[in-house]
Scaffold this active site. Structure first.
Site, PDB file in Angstrom:
ATOM      1  N   HIS A 294       0.795  -1.214   0.000  1.00  0.00           N
ATOM      2  CA  HIS A 294       0.000   0.000   0.000  1.00  0.00           C
ATOM      3  C   HIS A 294       0.832   1.270   0.000  1.00  0.00           C
ATOM      4  O   HIS A 294       0.284   2.355  -0.180  1.00  0.00           O
ATOM      5  CB  HIS A 294      -0.866  -0.012   1.260  1.00  0.00           C
ATOM      6  CG  HIS A 294      -0.067  -0.412   2.474  1.00  0.00           C
ATOM      7  ND1 HIS A 294       0.071  -1.722   2.835  1.00  0.00           N
ATOM      8  CD2 HIS A 294       0.676   0.306   3.337  1.00  0.00           C
ATOM      9  CE1 HIS A 294       0.855  -1.801   3.914  1.00  0.00           C
ATOM     10  NE2 HIS A 294       1.242  -0.584   4.229  1.00  0.00           N
ATOM     11  N   CYS A 295       2.146   1.174   0.227  1.00  0.00           N
ATOM     12  CA  CYS A 295       2.942   2.383   0.460  1.00  0.00           C
ATOM     13  C   CYS A 295       4.009   2.640  -0.597  1.00  0.00           C
ATOM     14  O   CYS A 295       3.902   3.578  -1.381  1.00  0.00           O
ATOM     15  CB  CYS A 295       3.604   2.310   1.841  1.00  0.00           C
ATOM     16  SG  CYS A 295       2.453   2.497   3.215  1.00  0.00           S
ATOM     17  N   ILE A 296       5.048   1.825  -0.604  1.00  0.00           N
ATOM     18  CA  ILE A 296       6.250   2.150  -1.374  1.00  0.00           C
ATOM     19  C   ILE A 296       5.980   2.304  -2.866  1.00  0.00           C
ATOM     20  O   ILE A 296       6.504   3.230  -3.498  1.00  0.00           O
ATOM     21  CB  ILE A 296       7.355   1.102  -1.137  1.00  0.00           C
ATOM     22  CG1 ILE A 296       7.567   0.883   0.363  1.00  0.00           C
ATOM     23  CG2 ILE A 296       8.656   1.551  -1.799  1.00  0.00           C
ATOM     24  CD1 ILE A 296       7.894   2.130   1.142  1.00  0.00           C
TER      25      ILE A 296
ATOM     26  N   CYS B 286       3.386   3.392  -4.247  1.00  0.00           N
ATOM     27  CA  CYS B 286       2.392   4.453  -4.476  1.00  0.00           C
ATOM     28  C   CYS B 286       2.810   5.814  -3.937  1.00  0.00           C
ATOM     29  O   CYS B 286       2.758   6.826  -4.647  1.00  0.00           O
ATOM     30  CB  CYS B 286       1.053   4.059  -3.842  1.00  0.00           C
ATOM     31  SG  CYS B 286       0.349   2.511  -4.444  1.00  0.00           S
ATOM     32  N   ASP B 287       3.224   5.867  -2.676  1.00  0.00           N
ATOM     33  CA  ASP B 287       3.395   7.144  -1.999  1.00  0.00           C
ATOM     34  C   ASP B 287       4.360   8.103  -2.684  1.00  0.00           C
ATOM     35  O   ASP B 287       4.070   9.305  -2.777  1.00  0.00           O
ATOM     36  CB  ASP B 287       3.834   6.911  -0.552  1.00  0.00           C
ATOM     37  CG  ASP B 287       2.775   6.185   0.259  1.00  0.00           C
ATOM     38  OD1 ASP B 287       1.640   6.045  -0.240  1.00  0.00           O
ATOM     39  OD2 ASP B 287       3.077   5.757   1.388  1.00  0.00           O
TER      40      ASP B 287
END
Length: 457
Positions: A299-301, A303-304
């Protein structure tokens, strides 16, 4: 402040008198004790995903009444049935919470108005063009603004662009409701720090950052977040807290891209990349260990950093290092497929018609989550080259491919014959003794040295 998003997305500016400036970092170190705000009796948690649900449970453990709100009926059913991906301790807490009077979940946004504090924990993905998909965040913030009331504390935790707390909460609260942050109610940003499936990084052990619209906003948000962790670090503004989260995950993306590149260098030099990384990690300063793998998911790397790249493009600010790292991350699954072609070719056969089993498809060990998992691109790449692909993962019974097809985990995989085993994710406690007996293994985890015919990416 000046809006940092395109005009058509920016919330209407407030005409109210601006509140006091935010507190400097030193005013809130350490955080106030959890019981510093006796008026906090209830909290609404908007979004019950991988961040919101553990947050709701931790708040319930702290002694406040919690109402979880989610627009997904399917998610609500999973939560009520306990069919969710949580740490074992959190899963036990969920069953106990659901049986209590102080914990409930539903899809009614009016629950926001009944709570003393509201925490927003909705997903912030990117679309197919790697641009921020702000739809869920905008919708959640709009509902919170609609039902906010004087005296409340509103805390945004979703990873997003710098300025979003102002644009999606502070400005519309003033323009549409006449509520000024810092005077009528309190608004802050405290980025989530959840590492799914890792007990050592559960919320209580992980420091949190808080930045409010005013000094009082920061103090109240720190009190609330202090119920989740014993360490709260205050920064001077919501924008500083927003940038902190983007920097954290962008840093991780750059380091992971480097780790994969170094792994390729080590293979060329006939060295073990994990051995080299472990040795470098003995240095007590100036080095942070990151290990190579089949790609970066979750969910993070993946996308963010694109939220930061998107925002900097609007400002015409070049970011070559970050752009190269994200390009490298996106290309990694293709490198795995290319290496599969090489490994089979060295054995005198092509990928077309080869039976390939992908072992483990979740984005990291110990979780069921397949969001942004490299396995999806790897399966597609193998199939495009003519391979017959199956997968085996005890935590993921079904895998939906980008073209809409659904594959089922091959439960009898250990008894079948495969031309190539591709190790993608090795779950803790999984019995993979059968892998060692296979004549050809491509280990994209770099962690399975037991196979005699093991190759690495």
């Amino acid at each position: 402040m000046t809006s940092t998003i395109p005009h058509q997305l920016a919330a209407a500016p407030s005409s109210a008198v601006p509140p006091e400036t935010a507190a400097p970092p030193e005013l809130l170190s350490p955080a106030p004790p959890a019981d510093a705000e006796p008026g906090l009796r209830s909290v609404a948690v908007v979004g019950l995903g991988y961040v919101g649900l553990p947050t709701a449970l931790a708040l319930h453990r702290s002694g406040v009444a919690v109402r979880g709100v989610d627009v997904s009926r399917r998610r609500l059913e999973a939560v009520r049935g306990g069919q969710v991906d949580l740490l074992p301790s959190d899963l036990l807490d969920l069953h106990a919470a659901l049986a209590s009077d102080g914990f409930s979940v539903g899809d009614d946004p009016t629950a926001v108005a009944e709570a003393d504090a509201v925490i927003i924990c909705v997903p912030t993905p990117v679309d197919d063009h790697l641009s921020p998909d702000l739809g869920p965040l905008e919708s959640a913030c709009r509902a919170v603004v609609d039902w906010a009331r004087p005296g409340q504390l509103l805390v945004l935790t979703s990873t997003t662009y710098v300025g979003s707390t102002h644009d999606l909460l502070v400005a519309p609260l003033a323009a549409r409701r006449g509520l000024v942050a810092g005077r009528d109610l309190h608004v802050a940003f405290s980025p989530e720090r959840i590492d799914p499936g890792v007990v050592e990084h559960e919320q209580g052990r992980t420091p949190r950052v808080v930045g409010g619209t005013t000094a009082e906003c920061t103090r109240r948000a720190a009190d609330l977040v202090g119920r989740l962790t014993s360490s709260v670090h205050a920064v001077s503004s919501a924008e500083a807290a927003e940038m902190t989260k983007l920097y954290e995950n962008t840093f991780r993306a750059v380091v992971l891209a480097l780790a994969n590149e170094v792994a390729g260098i080590c293979r060329t030099l006939d060295l073990d990349a994990v051995e080299v990384t472990d040795a470098a990690a003995t240095k007590p300063y100036g080095f942070l260990a990151a290990y190579p793998g089949p790609g970066v998911g979750g969910h993070c790397i993946p996308c963010d950093p694109h939220y930061l790249l998107w925002q900097m493009r609007l400002h015409r600010t070049p970011t070559p290092l970050i752009e190269q790292a994200m390009t490298s991350i996106a290309h990694r699954p293709h490198e795995v497929v290319a290496r599969a072609v090489e490994v089979l070719s060295d054995q005198g056969r092509g990928l077309a018609g080869a039976r390939v089993l992908v072992v483990g498809v979740s984005y990291k060990p110990g979780v069921r989550d397949v969001r942004e998992t490299p396995a999806l691109e790897i399966v597609r790449g193998l199939e495009q080259r003519g391979a017959v692909v199956a997968y085996h993962d005890p935590l993921v019974p079904e895998l939906r491919l980008p073209d809409g097809r659904v594959l089922a985990s091959a439960t009898d995989a250990p008894q079948e014959q495969w031309d190539l085993l591709l190790l993608h994710t090795v779950h803790p406690g999984a019995d993979l003794s059968w892998v060692s007996a296979h004549p050809l293994v491509l280990d994209a985890t770099y962690r399975f040295a037991a196979a005699p015919q093991r190759h690495v990416v």
